[in-house]
Motif scaffolding. Structure first.
Motif, mmCIF file in Angstrom:
data_model
loop_
_atom_site.group_PDB
_atom_site.id
_atom_site.type_symbol
_atom_site.label_atom_id
_atom_site.label_comp_id
_atom_site.label_asym_id
_atom_site.label_seq_id
_atom_site.Cartn_x
_atom_site.Cartn_y
_atom_site.Cartn_z
ATOM 1 N N LEU A 11 -4.263 6.804 -1.079
ATOM 2 C CA LEU A 11 -4.656 6.191 -2.349
ATOM 3 C C LEU A 11 -4.727 4.672 -2.212
ATOM 4 C CD1 LEU A 11 -5.244 6.508 -5.376
ATOM 5 C CD2 LEU A 11 -2.789 6.279 -5.752
ATOM 6 N N MET A 12 -3.742 4.093 -1.517
ATOM 7 C CA MET A 12 -3.757 2.639 -1.316
ATOM 8 C C MET A 12 -4.978 2.211 -0.508
ATOM 9 S SD MET A 12 0.277 1.860 -0.670
ATOM 10 C CE MET A 12 -0.021 0.242 -0.044
ATOM 11 N N LYS A 13 -5.341 2.992 0.501
ATOM 12 C CA LYS A 13 -6.523 2.660 1.302
ATOM 13 C C LYS A 13 -7.777 2.722 0.457
ATOM 14 C CE LYS A 13 -9.179 1.808 4.727
ATOM 15 N NZ LYS A 13 -9.719 0.471 4.628
ATOM 16 N N ALA A 14 -7.873 3.699 -0.425
ATOM 17 C CA ALA A 14 -9.054 3.823 -1.273
ATOM 18 C C ALA A 14 -9.160 2.668 -2.262
ATOM 19 C CB ALA A 14 -9.010 5.152 -2.017
ATOM 20 N N MET A 15 -8.027 2.133 -2.697
ATOM 21 C CA MET A 15 -8.035 1.066 -3.698
ATOM 22 C C MET A 15 -8.031 -0.335 -3.091
ATOM 23 S SD MET A 15 -5.355 2.759 -6.392
ATOM 24 C CE MET A 15 -5.160 1.240 -7.275
ATOM 25 N N ALA A 16 -7.771 -0.437 -1.791
ATOM 26 C CA ALA A 16 -7.637 -1.743 -1.144
ATOM 27 C C ALA A 16 -8.996 -2.418 -0.974
ATOM 28 C CB ALA A 16 -6.981 -1.563 0.222
ATOM 29 N N PRO A 17 -8.981 -3.742 -0.931
ATOM 30 C CA PRO A 17 -10.232 -4.463 -0.652
ATOM 31 C C PRO A 17 -10.758 -4.121 0.751
ATOM 32 C CG PRO A 17 -8.545 -5.962 -1.467
ATOM 33 C CD PRO A 17 -7.881 -4.651 -1.230
ATOM 34 N N LYS A 18 -11.989 -4.471 1.009
ATOM 35 C CA LYS A 18 -12.646 -4.105 2.267
ATOM 36 C C LYS A 18 -11.939 -4.666 3.502
ATOM 37 C CE LYS A 18 -16.150 -1.937 0.456
ATOM 38 N NZ LYS A 18 -16.191 -0.512 0.478
ATOM 39 N N GLY A 19 -11.290 -5.804 3.398
ATOM 40 C CA GLY A 19 -10.672 -6.440 4.562
ATOM 41 C C GLY A 19 -9.349 -5.829 4.997
ATOM 42 N N ILE A 20 -8.793 -4.943 4.212
ATOM 43 C CA ILE A 20 -7.493 -4.338 4.519
ATOM 44 C C ILE A 20 -7.702 -3.112 5.400
ATOM 45 C CG2 ILE A 20 -5.403 -3.304 3.544
ATOM 46 C CD1 ILE A 20 -5.739 -6.241 2.836
ATOM 47 N N THR A 21 -7.026 -3.096 6.544
ATOM 48 C CA THR A 21 -7.160 -1.975 7.476
ATOM 49 C C THR A 21 -6.041 -0.959 7.237
ATOM 50 O OG1 THR A 21 -5.773 -2.999 9.160
ATOM 51 C CG2 THR A 21 -8.133 -3.531 9.206
ATOM 52 N N PRO A 22 -6.215 0.257 7.717
ATOM 53 C CA PRO A 22 -5.123 1.236 7.607
ATOM 54 C C PRO A 22 -3.849 0.760 8.303
ATOM 55 C CG PRO A 22 -7.166 2.365 8.126
ATOM 56 C CD PRO A 22 -7.449 0.899 8.219
ATOM 57 N N GLY A 23 -3.996 0.016 9.391
ATOM 58 C CA GLY A 23 -2.826 -0.538 10.076
ATOM 59 C C GLY A 23 -2.031 -1.483 9.188
ATOM 60 N N ASP A 24 -2.733 -2.273 8.387
ATOM 61 C CA ASP A 24 -2.055 -3.171 7.442
ATOM 62 C C ASP A 24 -1.250 -2.370 6.424
ATOM 63 O OD1 ASP A 24 -3.218 -5.406 8.650
ATOM 64 O OD2 ASP A 24 -4.931 -5.395 7.273
ATOM 65 N N ILE A 25 -1.833 -1.293 5.958
ATOM 66 C CA ILE A 25 -1.168 -0.468 4.949
ATOM 67 C C ILE A 25 0.043 0.233 5.550
ATOM 68 C CG2 ILE A 25 -1.437 1.530 3.440
ATOM 69 C CD1 ILE A 25 -4.359 0.609 3.047
ATOM 70 N N TYR A 26 -0.121 0.790 6.751
ATOM 71 C CA TYR A 26 1.008 1.475 7.399
ATOM 72 C C TYR A 26 2.138 0.508 7.721
ATOM 73 C CZ TYR A 26 -1.767 5.701 7.872
ATOM 74 O OH TYR A 26 -2.508 6.812 7.611
ATOM 75 N N SER A 27 1.801 -0.700 8.154
ATOM 76 C CA SER A 27 2.862 -1.662 8.472
ATOM 77 C C SER A 27 3.579 -2.158 7.217
ATOM 78 C CB SER A 27 2.298 -2.842 9.258
ATOM 79 O OG SER A 27 1.376 -3.562 8.477
ATOM 80 N N SER A 28 2.940 -2.036 6.060
ATOM 81 C CA SER A 28 3.585 -2.497 4.830
ATOM 82 C C SER A 28 4.700 -1.566 4.358
ATOM 83 C CB SER A 28 2.548 -2.657 3.716
ATOM 84 O OG SER A 28 2.061 -1.394 3.324
ATOM 85 N N ILE A 29 4.742 -0.317 4.840
ATOM 86 C CA ILE A 29 5.802 0.599 4.409
ATOM 87 C C ILE A 29 7.023 0.556 5.319
ATOM 88 C CG2 ILE A 29 4.167 2.162 3.309
ATOM 89 C CD1 ILE A 29 4.807 4.103 5.683
ATOM 90 N N VAL A 30 6.939 -0.181 6.433
ATOM 91 C CA VAL A 30 8.060 -0.231 7.384
ATOM 92 C C VAL A 30 9.350 -0.714 6.724
ATOM 93 C CG1 VAL A 30 8.882 -1.338 9.501
ATOM 94 C CG2 VAL A 30 6.583 -0.382 9.401
ATOM 95 N N PRO A 31 9.359 -1.790 5.927
ATOM 96 C CA PRO A 31 10.619 -2.203 5.293
ATOM 97 C C PRO A 31 11.240 -1.126 4.407
ATOM 98 C CG PRO A 31 8.999 -3.941 5.096
ATOM 99 C CD PRO A 31 8.285 -2.745 5.632
ATOM 100 N N MET A 32 10.401 -0.411 3.659
ATOM 101 C CA MET A 32 10.922 0.643 2.781
ATOM 102 C C MET A 32 11.550 1.774 3.588
ATOM 103 S SD MET A 32 11.381 1.682 -0.229
ATOM 104 C CE MET A 32 11.636 3.144 -1.158
ATOM 105 N N VAL A 33 10.891 2.173 4.660
ATOM 106 C CA VAL A 33 11.422 3.246 5.498
ATOM 107 C C VAL A 33 12.730 2.803 6.160
ATOM 108 C CG1 VAL A 33 10.962 4.644 7.551
ATOM 109 C CG2 VAL A 33 9.175 4.311 5.851
#
Length: 58
Positions: A11-33
């Motif tokens: 869902l975050m990937k679908a809503m993210a701007p064009k410049g955001i890569t899946p790697g950016d999204i996956y790395s953003s959950i590291v602190p929570m995990v």
């Protein structure tokens, strides 16, 4: 402890701007995990933290 991150990440990937890569999204959950893992280790090492209130009310 963890919510279903897969659905949320898609869902975050679908809503993210064009410049955001899946790697950016996956790395953003590291602190929570990491925080969830630390919490799990604390509960395993110190189970009295969790069982304090049930013991008080029973």
């Amino acid at each position: 402890m963890a919510p279903p991150f897969g659905c949320n990440l898609c869902l975050m990937k679908a809503m993210a701007p064009k410049g955001i890569t899946p790697g950016d999204i996956y790395s953003s959950i590291v602190p929570m995990v990491l925080l969830m893992r630390i919490g799990l280790v604390l509960v395993m090492v110190f189970p009295d933290m969790v069982m304090f209130l049930p013991r008080v009310f029973l």
